[in-house]
Design an enzyme around this catalytic site. Structure first.
Site, PDB file in Angstrom:
ATOM      1  NE  ARG A  64      -2.442  -1.747   3.298  1.00 45.68           N
ATOM      2  CZ  ARG A  64      -2.464  -3.011   3.701  1.00 45.68           C
ATOM      3  NH1 ARG A  64      -3.055  -3.920   2.969  1.00 45.68           N
ATOM      4  NH2 ARG A  64      -1.900  -3.366   4.837  1.00 45.68           N
ATOM      5  CD  GLU A 101       0.028  -9.361  16.303  1.00 47.17           C
ATOM      6  OE1 GLU A 101      -0.372  -9.116  15.141  1.00 47.17           O
ATOM      7  OE2 GLU A 101      -0.708  -9.443  17.290  1.00 47.17           O
TER       8      GLU A 101
HETATM    9  P1  AMP Z   1       3.905  -2.753  12.051  1.00 49.14           P
HETATM   10  O1  AMP Z   1       5.179  -3.302  11.472  1.00 49.14           O
HETATM   11  O2  AMP Z   1       3.465  -3.514  13.270  1.00 49.14           O
HETATM   12  O3  AMP Z   1       3.982  -1.256  12.301  1.00 49.14           O
HETATM   13  O4  AMP Z   1       2.748  -3.032  11.001  1.00 49.14           O
HETATM   14  C1  AMP Z   1       2.586  -2.177   9.920  1.00 49.14           C
HETATM   15  C2  AMP Z   1       2.275  -2.930   8.655  1.00 49.14           C
HETATM   16  O5  AMP Z   1       1.261  -3.901   8.838  1.00 49.14           O
HETATM   17  C3  AMP Z   1       1.776  -1.964   7.608  1.00 49.14           C
HETATM   18  O6  AMP Z   1       2.342  -2.315   6.349  1.00 49.14           O
HETATM   19  C4  AMP Z   1       0.271  -2.114   7.650  1.00 49.14           C
HETATM   20  O7  AMP Z   1      -0.264  -2.032   6.356  1.00 49.14           O
HETATM   21  C5  AMP Z   1       0.027  -3.504   8.264  1.00 49.14           C
HETATM   22  N1  AMP Z   1      -0.959  -3.448   9.367  1.00 49.14           N
HETATM   23  C6  AMP Z   1      -0.709  -3.694  10.684  1.00 49.14           C
HETATM   24  N2  AMP Z   1      -1.825  -3.601  11.432  1.00 49.14           N
HETATM   25  C7  AMP Z   1      -2.824  -3.295  10.566  1.00 49.14           C
HETATM   26  C8  AMP Z   1      -4.251  -3.040  10.736  1.00 49.14           C
HETATM   27  N3  AMP Z   1      -4.849  -3.090  11.933  1.00 49.14           N
HETATM   28  N4  AMP Z   1      -4.947  -2.721   9.631  1.00 49.14           N
HETATM   29  C9  AMP Z   1      -4.353  -2.661   8.405  1.00 49.14           C
HETATM   30  N5  AMP Z   1      -3.049  -2.888   8.197  1.00 49.14           N
HETATM   31  C10 AMP Z   1      -2.276  -3.209   9.255  1.00 49.14           C
END
Ligand code: AMP
Length: 181
Positions: A64, A101
């Site tokens: 995205r 995660e």
């Molecule tokens: P993070 O590495 O934990 O900051 O996760 C960010 C990535 O995961 C981004 O590329 C987001 O598009 C996706 N992402 C994580 N949580 C969500 C959510 N609740 N809704 C949509 N996309 C998410």
């Protein structure tokens, strides 16, 4: 009535409970991208602080971040750098492991995508734990980029991603925030 940017963006984002697994509220920006006015307003707002400053490149995180980053790069007359999941880029790459995660994954950038000293803005749709963006920051800095800011449409502040990037001296800009995961 004049709709605020915040309301325009929040109402254009679709919320999907329990996707991709129970307990996660997925913030789906495809509805925002499909709404011409909301898409334009989001991009205008993301680029606004940098009007008049020389930004060499926008780095977008697959997938995205490519859509938002492509539109930002066009508007700012900047180049675009794709940061991709491993194995997708055809030329020589630098690679970094980043935390998800559950467990680790790896992302890559072409070695020649950025020259030392170039001013780069990083973009993705959403920041949660910040693990993905932190990996991208490491790749860009490894090749000598100066990261001017990291931009996201959506912040999930309870997950601490913004704080993680700010601790790395990366200024963070987000347009809307949601509670929870
Ligand atoms: P993070 O590495 O934990 O900051 O996760 C960010 C990535 O995961 C981004 O590329 C987001 O598009 C996706 N992402 C994580 N949580 C969500 C959510 N609740 N809704 C949509 N996309 C998410």
């Amino acid at each position: 009535m004049h709709t605020t940017l915040h309301d325009t963006l929040v109402s254009a984002i679709r919320n999907i409970p329990d996707y991709p697994k129970p307990g996660i509220m997925f913030r789906d920006i495809t509805t925002l991208l499909g709404d011409a006015r909301a898409f334009r307003r989001a991009i205008d707002e993301l680029v606004h602080p940098y009007a008049g400053s020389k930004i060499d490149k926008i780095a977008g995180i697959e997938a995205r971040g490519f859509i938002l980053g492509g539109a930002m790069a066009h508007q700012m007359s900047a180049g675009f750098i794709p940061i991709r999941k491993k194995g997708k880029l055809p030329h020589e790459t630098v690679r970094v492991a980043y935390s998800l995660e559950y467990g680790l994954d790896e992302m890559e950038m072409h070695k020649d995508a950025v020259a030392p000293g170039e001013k780069v803005i990083l973009v993705d749709d959403l920041i949660a734990t910040g693990g993905t963006a932190e990996g991208a920051v490491k790749l860009l800095r490894q090749m000598g980029a100066e990261i001017v800011a990291a931009c996201f449409v959506i912040d999930l502040p309870e997950l601490g991603g913004r704080a993680k990037l700010e601790a790395l001296d990366v200024p963070v800009r987000t347009l809307v925030a949601f509670e929870g995961h």
